[in-house]
Design an enzyme around this catalytic site. Structure first.
Site, PDB file in Angstrom:
ATOM      1  N   CYS A 128      -8.822  12.176 -10.348  1.00  0.00           N
ATOM      2  CA  CYS A 128      -8.531  11.350  -9.174  1.00  0.00           C
ATOM      3  C   CYS A 128      -9.502  11.659  -8.037  1.00  0.00           C
ATOM      4  CB  CYS A 128      -7.089  11.568  -8.715  1.00  0.00           C
ATOM      5  SG  CYS A 128      -6.717  13.273  -8.248  1.00  0.00           S
TER       6      CYS A 128
ATOM      7  N   CYS B 291       0.195  -7.117   5.315  1.00  0.00           N
ATOM      8  CA  CYS B 291       1.429  -6.453   5.744  1.00  0.00           C
ATOM      9  C   CYS B 291       1.619  -6.577   7.249  1.00  0.00           C
ATOM     10  CB  CYS B 291       1.404  -4.980   5.337  1.00  0.00           C
ATOM     11  SG  CYS B 291       2.850  -4.056   5.877  1.00  0.00           S
TER      12      CYS B 291
END
Length: 428
Positions: A386, A69
C-alpha cells in the site's frame, strides 16, 4: 509569510497541489488542482516545508470539478473529490510508476488498474465526543482536531453509514461528557463489530449495570455482532458483548477475528488483490503440490485461497491474529507461525523449500525480507503493498538480485484519498 497569488502547477505525492511562492520555494496547498489560480497564505513548518492555506480561489483549473459530497469542505475524511476522474486515476497510477522508475525498475506488463467505486468501504474510524448532551461523531476537519459532523458519508457502504448514525443515542449513554474518544466499525461478510475507545460515563469509568444495559441495546438495535471497549488506543480491547462470533471467511479459512482486526477496506478490493496473487501463482507454478510462504499473513487473507493450490506456511508478527489463524487452519494444509519478519526475516536457507513466496507488509515495506529473497532461488515472489515508495525499494532489491518484474497491477480501494495499492509478480 504573507498572502500572495499563485498558480498550482501539479499534484504532489500526498495529493496537495504544488505552486511556487516568492523566493522560489514550493508550497503545498491542500485541495487544490493543477491550473488553479488562488490567493494563498503560506507558512514554513518545523520540517522546513512550506504549507499553503487557500484564502480565495480566483479561477479553477481544467482538472477541478465540484466535489460530489456536500460535506467535503468541512470534513477531512477525503482529499481528492475536487479532481476530475480521469486526472485522479492517472495521478494515482503515476505515483506507483514514478516510484518504480526512480528505482530503475520496469515491469514487463502493466495490467489494467482497478478503481473501486464510492460507497464501498466496510471499515472506518470516527472521532466522537458528547457535548451538552449531544453526540458529535465524524471525521476530523482538515488539518484540525475539530470534528466534522456529517449526515452521510460518500465513501462508506450504505449499511455501515446507517449503523454509524443509529449508534449515536447509545454512545450518548456510554461515553463521558466532554471526553474525546473514537469509534471504529467494520463489517466481516454479513456481520458488524464496533470498537469504542474512550472513558465510560459510569461513576468509576467501569462496565457497571447501566453501561452493560446500554451496550446490550446498542448491539441489539443497531445489529452489531460484537461491541468491544478500551480506554486508550494502547490498551487491549475488552469484549463487552458478543451476540454472534465475528468470523471472516478467507477462501477455505473461517477465522474468528480479534476486536479491531485488520481487513482490506472493501470487498471488491480484497477480491482483486487475492485474484491477482492467485493468477500469479497459477501462471507460474506448475508443480502438482507446491509449497508456499505467506509473509506478513495477517489473519489469512491470501493463505485461505493459496491453500487450494498447495501447502502454506503463514508468518505474522502480531500474536493474536496468527494464533486465531492457527486455530482456524487445523487440518487444511496451513501452518501458522508467529515471527517478527523485520527482526528475523526468513533466511536464504529457509526460503529454499518454497516454490513461491507472497509478502504483504505494512507501509514500511519488507526491506530485510526482500534482501533475503534477493539472495534466494525462490522461482516466484509476489509482492502486495500500500506504499509505492517502499514497494519500489523492495522491488529494486529483488531485481538487483536477479528477479524480473513480470507484471504490475494498481488497485485503488481508498476512494478519494492519496493511497493506492499494487501487486507485483517477480520471477527468476
Amino acid at each position: 509569510m504573507g498572502e500572495e497569488v499563485v498558480e498550482v502547477k501539479t499534484l504532489g505525492p500526498q495529493g496537495d497541489g504544488i505552486a511556487v511562492i516568492e523566493g522560489g520555494h514550493n508550497v503545498y496547498v491542500p485541495r487544490s488542482a493543477a491550473g488553479d489560480k488562488m490567493l494563498v497564505k503560506s507558512h514554513k513548518n518545523k520540517q522546513g516545508i512550506y504549507r499553503g492555506e487557500v484564502v480565495e480561489l480566483i479561477a479553477g483549473g481544467e482538472s477541478r470539478v465540484d466535489a460530489p459530497c456536500a460535506f467535503y469542505e468541512e470534513c477531512g475524511g477525503c482529499q481528492l473529490q475536487h479532481i476530475r476522474e480521469d486526472v485522479y486515476q492517472n495521478w494515482k497510477t503515476e505515483q506507483v510508476y514514478s516510484a518504480l522508475i526512480y528505482r530503475d525498475v520496469v515491469a514487463k506488463e502493466i495490467l489494467p488498474a482497478v478503481f473501486v467505486p464510492a460507497r464501498s468501504r466496510r471499515r472506518a474510524s470516527w472521532s466522537v465526543v458528547v457535548q451538552g448532551g449531544e453526540v458529535k461523531l465524524g471525521y476530523n476537519q482538515q488539518r484540525s482536531h475539530k470534528i466534522a459532523e456529517i449526515d452521510e458519508c460518500l465513501i462508506l457502504c450504505p449499511e455501515l453509514d446507517q449503523k454509524r448514525e443509529a449508534s449515536k443515542p447509545y454512545l450518548k449513554r456510554l461515553l463521558r461528557e466532554g471526553k474525546r474518544g473514537n469509534v471504529f466499525m467494520q463489517m466481516a461478510d454479513d456481520k458488524t463489530e464496533m470498537l469504542i475507545t474512550g472513558e465510560l460515563s459510569s461513576r468509576k469509568g467501569v462496565m457497571d449495570l447501566a453501561i452493560m444495559e446500554a451496550v446490550a441495546e446498542l448491539a441489539q438495535n443497531v445489529d452489531l455482532a460484537r461491541v468491544s471497549w478500551r480506554v486508550k488506543d494502547s490498551h487491549t480491547p475488552n469484549v463487552m458483548i458478543e451476540r454472534d462470533p465475528f468470523i471472516k471467511k478467507f477462501g477455505r479459512l473461517q477465522v474468528a477475528l480479534p476486536p479491531g482486526a485488520f481487513m482490506q477496506p472493501t470487498v471488491q478490493g480484497e477480491k482483486t488483490l487475492v485474484d491477482a496473487v492467485m493468477h500469479g501463482i497459477h501462471s507460474n507454478v506448475s508443480k502438482k503440490r507446491p509449497r508456499f510462504a505467506d509473509l506478513f499473513s495477517g489473519s489469512g487473507c491470501f493463505a485461505g485461497s493459496m491453500v487450494e493450490r498447495g501447502s502454506v506456511d503463514a508468518f505474522e508478527f502480531a500474536e493474536e491474529p496468527i494464533a486465531l489463524l492457527a486455530k482456524a487452519a487445523g487440518g487444511i494444509g496451513i501452518s501458522a507461525q508467529e515471527r517478527n519478519l523485520f527482526e528475523r526475516p526468513l533466511m536464504v536457507k529457509e526460503l529454499a523449500v518454497y516454490d513461491a513466496v507472497i509478502f504483504d507488509p505494512p507501509r514500511a515495506g519488507a526491506k530485510e525480507q526482500a534482501e533475503q529473497l534477493a539472495g534466494s532461488k525462490v522461482p516466484l515472489v509476489i509482492g502486495v503493498s500500500c506504499n509505492p515508495k517502499s514497494f519500489a525499494r523492495d522491488a529494486q532489491t529483488l531485481v538487483q538480485g536477479g528477479y524480473t518484474l513480470q507484471s504490475l497491477q494498481c488497485v485503488d480501494q481508498f476512494v478519494y484519498s492519496n493511497h493506492v495499492e499494487m501487486v507485483g509478480v517477480f520471477t527468476r
